[in-house]
Write a protein that holds these residues in place. Structure first.
Motif, short mmCIF file in Angstrom:
data_model
loop_
_atom_site.label_atom_id
_atom_site.label_comp_id
_atom_site.label_asym_id
_atom_site.label_seq_id
_atom_site.Cartn_x
_atom_site.Cartn_y
_atom_site.Cartn_z
N ALA A 17 41.09 30.42 42.71
CA ALA A 17 39.90 29.87 42.69
C ALA A 17 39.86 28.24 43.35
O ALA A 17 38.86 28.04 44.11
CB ALA A 17 39.47 29.77 41.41
N GLU A 44 43.05 34.68 34.09
CA GLU A 44 42.57 33.65 35.07
C GLU A 44 43.67 33.52 36.23
O GLU A 44 44.71 33.90 35.98
CB GLU A 44 42.52 32.26 34.36
CG GLU A 44 41.11 31.93 33.93
CD GLU A 44 40.58 30.64 34.04
OE1 GLU A 44 40.65 30.12 35.20
OE2 GLU A 44 40.24 29.88 33.16
N HIS A 45 43.43 32.88 37.40
CA HIS A 45 44.27 32.69 38.45
C HIS A 45 43.71 31.28 39.02
O HIS A 45 43.25 31.17 40.18
CB HIS A 45 44.06 33.92 39.59
CG HIS A 45 45.42 33.76 40.38
ND1 HIS A 45 46.16 32.72 40.74
CD2 HIS A 45 45.50 34.56 41.32
CE1 HIS A 45 46.91 33.17 41.68
NE2 HIS A 45 46.38 34.29 42.05
N PRO A 46 44.03 30.31 38.38
CA PRO A 46 43.09 28.98 39.01
C PRO A 46 43.54 28.54 40.37
O PRO A 46 42.46 28.08 40.85
CB PRO A 46 43.72 28.00 37.74
CG PRO A 46 44.87 28.56 37.03
CD PRO A 46 44.94 29.97 37.17
N ARG A 95 41.29 38.67 37.66
CA ARG A 95 41.45 37.21 37.28
C ARG A 95 40.79 36.40 38.41
O ARG A 95 40.43 35.05 37.81
CB ARG A 95 42.93 36.81 37.04
CG ARG A 95 43.88 37.41 37.82
CD ARG A 95 45.22 37.19 37.59
NE ARG A 95 46.01 37.94 38.49
CZ ARG A 95 47.30 38.44 38.29
NH1 ARG A 95 47.63 38.60 37.04
NH2 ARG A 95 48.02 38.88 39.04
N GLY A 124 44.24 27.30 33.44
CA GLY A 124 42.98 27.66 33.84
C GLY A 124 41.98 26.99 34.45
O GLY A 124 41.96 25.58 34.11
N ILE A 125 40.76 27.32 35.12
CA ILE A 125 39.78 26.36 35.58
C ILE A 125 39.04 25.95 34.47
O ILE A 125 38.53 24.81 34.37
CB ILE A 125 38.90 26.96 36.59
CG1 ILE A 125 39.76 27.66 37.95
CG2 ILE A 125 37.79 26.29 36.92
CD1 ILE A 125 40.33 26.36 38.61
N LYS A 126 38.92 26.68 33.35
CA LYS A 126 37.93 26.30 32.18
C LYS A 126 38.82 24.96 31.50
O LYS A 126 38.05 24.15 30.47
CB LYS A 126 37.71 27.41 31.24
CG LYS A 126 38.69 28.10 30.53
CD LYS A 126 38.29 29.05 29.58
CE LYS A 126 39.32 29.77 28.73
NZ LYS A 126 39.52 31.23 29.02
N SER A 174 38.21 33.10 37.27
CA SER A 174 38.36 31.54 37.87
C SER A 174 37.58 31.02 38.70
O SER A 174 37.21 29.82 38.81
CB SER A 174 39.91 31.55 38.30
OG SER A 174 40.74 31.43 37.29
N ASN A 175 36.96 32.15 39.81
CA ASN A 175 36.12 31.77 40.62
C ASN A 175 34.91 31.32 40.13
O ASN A 175 34.06 30.16 40.58
CB ASN A 175 36.02 32.85 41.69
CG ASN A 175 36.74 32.50 43.22
OD1 ASN A 175 36.28 31.42 43.49
ND2 ASN A 175 37.77 33.00 43.39
#
Length: 308
Positions: free
Chosen positions: A141, A136-138, A170, A11-13, A174-175
């Motif tokens: 994003a 999420e959908h990294p 999601r 995930g982006i996080k 992520s965005n």
């Protein structure tokens, strides 16, 4: 050589601004590759990647497969609908059986949030999250931010509004993480029923009026209404949704500036966007698709370089 701070893309996080910059620099190089007459590089000839999709996907699955083949990886694809999962096999058993075939990396889409994270803690392979539930959908994003950077020069300081079904998306989450990390300002716009209750806690403002949101933003990222995730009616009718939150050319032309239009696809034409908006000069939807291959090549290449 610079490398990612993580061994998985969950995930982006979980990644840093330096990771994002490195992915984009690498994607720039791969974008040149995929626009050459010979679109392949031998970078990952010794890597085997399994694409495991427990949910339907066309764009993301094709984009990942193409990215892997452009890098000369060996690819196996698995669709849960035609598999032993239907016979009751667990996620872990399914993946371990695939890993027994000496697979180095798993790209997985799953309907449950946290499935990729669970897998990363239980199997010896690099995991790429291709979407987990409404979480999420990294890579989406990343390709969205990359497309904004390509179009507008940079992401920092830009105003981006995410319009539509934020609750089930999601892509939206992520965005938000990716854009804020890079210094953009983010707002969301949509029916009250499709905006998550505590979204302001992420530092995101809610703008209920579409016109005000469009006059504020540089970029409008329009989301699909995800009917398949809705167990109740979140708005009276599709027609009413389109009237209040759909973008048409007349609305865009009436703004005092030109804004960039994005959509992660698939588009419900006539609902979120009319065809003359989706196909207009302001739309970078097809650029997003092309950039998706380059960004996914970068992610896979960088993660593969960390496989011991």
């Amino acid at each position: 050589m610079k490398e990612l701070s993580v061994n998985h893309l969950l995930g982006i996080k979980y990644i840093t601004k330096n990771d994002v910059d490195l992915i984009f620099e690498t994607a720039d190089q791969f974008k040149e590759v995929i626009n050459r007459p010979i679109k392949k590089v031998p970078s990952l000839r010794d890597i085997t990647i399994a694409n495991i999709f427990f949910e339907n996907s066309t764009r993301t699955k094709l984009s990942f497969e193409l990215a892997q083949k452009r890098l000369s990886a060996d690819v196996i694809s698995f669709s849960a609908a035609q598999s032993s999962v239907k016979k009751g096999e667990t996620l872990l058993d399914t993946v371990n059986n695939i890993l027994a075939m000496k697979v180095d990396m798993v790209v997985m889409r799953h309907s449950h949030a946290g499935a990729a994270h669970f897998l990363s803690q239980n199997v010896k392979a690099s995991i790429v999250n291709a979407g987990d539930g409404a979480h999420e959908h990294p890579t989406q994003a990343l390709l969205d931010s990359y497309s904004i950077r390509e179009k507008l020069g940079e992401v920092a300081g830009k105003k981006v509004v995410i319009i539509g079904d934020v609750l089930h998306s999601r892509v939206a989450l992520s965005n938000i993480f990716a854009l804020q990390m890079q210094g953009a300002e983010v707002r969301v716009c949509g029916p009250k029923t499709l905006i998550p209750k505590h979204i302001e806690s992420l530092g995101v403002k809610v703008e209920p009026q579409l016109r005000i949101a469009l006059e504020w933003c540089d970029v409008a990222n329009v989301l699909r209404v995800q009917n398949e995730r809705m167990d109740v009616n979140y708005f009276p009718s599709t027609r009413e949704y389109a009237q209040q939150y759909g973008l048409d050319k007349a609305l865009l032309d009436s703004l005092n500036k030109e804004i960039v239009i994005m959509h992660p696809g698939p588009i419900n034409r006539g609902v979120e966007l009319t065809s003359d908006v989706a196909d207009s000069q302001q739309s970078i939807i097809l650029d997003q698709v092309e950039n998706g291959v380059a960004v996914r090549m970068a992610v896979i290449y960088l993660l593969a370089s960390k496989i011991k």
